[in-house]
Design a protein around this motif. Structure first.
Motif, mmCIF file in Angstrom:
data_model
loop_
_atom_site.group_PDB
_atom_site.id
_atom_site.type_symbol
_atom_site.label_atom_id
_atom_site.label_comp_id
_atom_site.label_asym_id
_atom_site.label_seq_id
_atom_site.Cartn_x
_atom_site.Cartn_y
_atom_site.Cartn_z
ATOM 1 N N LEU A 32 -2.907 -12.007 -6.361
ATOM 2 C CA LEU A 32 -2.587 -11.593 -4.982
ATOM 3 C C LEU A 32 -3.854 -11.521 -4.138
ATOM 4 N N MET A 33 -4.907 -10.966 -4.744
ATOM 5 C CA MET A 33 -6.198 -10.868 -4.042
ATOM 6 C C MET A 33 -6.696 -12.267 -3.647
ATOM 7 N N HIS A 34 -6.580 -13.222 -4.580
ATOM 8 C CA HIS A 34 -7.051 -14.581 -4.275
ATOM 9 C C HIS A 34 -6.209 -15.208 -3.170
ATOM 10 N N GLU A 35 -4.909 -14.962 -3.221
ATOM 11 C CA GLU A 35 -4.040 -15.543 -2.192
ATOM 12 C C GLU A 35 -4.377 -14.979 -0.817
ATOM 13 N N LEU A 36 -4.605 -13.680 -0.764
ATOM 14 C CA LEU A 36 -4.963 -13.082 0.532
ATOM 15 C C LEU A 36 -6.353 -13.542 0.980
ATOM 16 N N VAL A 122 -0.117 -6.049 2.204
ATOM 17 C CA VAL A 122 -0.732 -6.874 3.248
ATOM 18 C C VAL A 122 -0.208 -8.307 3.151
ATOM 19 N N LEU A 123 -0.140 -8.787 1.913
ATOM 20 C CA LEU A 123 0.321 -10.151 1.681
ATOM 21 C C LEU A 123 1.799 -10.323 2.047
ATOM 22 N N ALA A 124 2.544 -9.230 2.023
ATOM 23 C CA ALA A 124 3.981 -9.298 2.322
ATOM 24 C C ALA A 124 4.245 -9.507 3.809
ATOM 25 N N VAL A 125 3.222 -9.304 4.643
ATOM 26 C CA VAL A 125 3.391 -9.443 6.095
ATOM 27 C C VAL A 125 3.054 -10.877 6.501
#
Ligand SMILES: [Zn+2]
Length: 161
Positions: A32-36, A122-125
């Protein structure tokens, strides 16, 4: 099966990833961190919001370690962003100024619990201003996790302001 991150506690469906022990994170949370990061690094905003991601994530994934700089710098960054409205770029400059003046940083032991916001929120937004706003809410949440240490952080950073 859900994998719970040892740092931030975010539950993620298992992808069978190796935990990242150095980052005190589940492999799924690191993903998730990498995606963000793809988002914040491609952002093109001169304020450099990626720094806020690095600091909020760092503050929620402190591991017991001899090195104290990770937690100290993450907390300095959150303090400056949340209480002084520093941009990511200004935080980065402050980190460089601090690093050039000292090699020794106080130890900050992580709080028993962090949250409620994590990288997943955060990624969900949707990408855009709403996500950027959520990133700053996450910083405020992560800074709040450490309320027992706020005075020590203010004192540590105060001499550089
Ligand atoms: Zn995590």
């Amino acid at each position: 099966m859900l994998i719970v991150c040892p740092g931030c506690g975010v539950p993620c469906p298992s992808l069978g990833l190796e935990p990242d022990r150095k980052a005190n994170a589940s492999g799924e949370c690191r993903a998730l961190m990498h995606e963000l990061s793809y988002y914040t690094l491609a952002h093109g905003d001169p304020r450099f919001i990626h720094q806020h991601l690095v600091d909020a994530y760092g503050a929620q994934h402190v591991r017991q370690s001899k090195s104290t700089i990770g937690a100290a710098f993450a907390l300095a960054g959150l303090y400056l962003a949340v209480e002084h409205r520093f941009t990511g770029r200004q935080v980065q400059q402050m980190h460089m100024a601090m690093a050039s003046k000292s090699k020794h940083w106080p130890r900050f032991d992580p709080p028993p619990e962090v949250g409620p916001l994590t990288v997943a929120d955060v990624l969900a937004v949707e990408p855009g201003p709403d996500r950027d706003e959520k990133l700053m809410q996450w910083c405020a949440s992560a800074w709040g996790d450490w309320s027992a240490q706020h005075d020590r952080v203010r004192e540590m950073v105060g001499r550089y302001l």
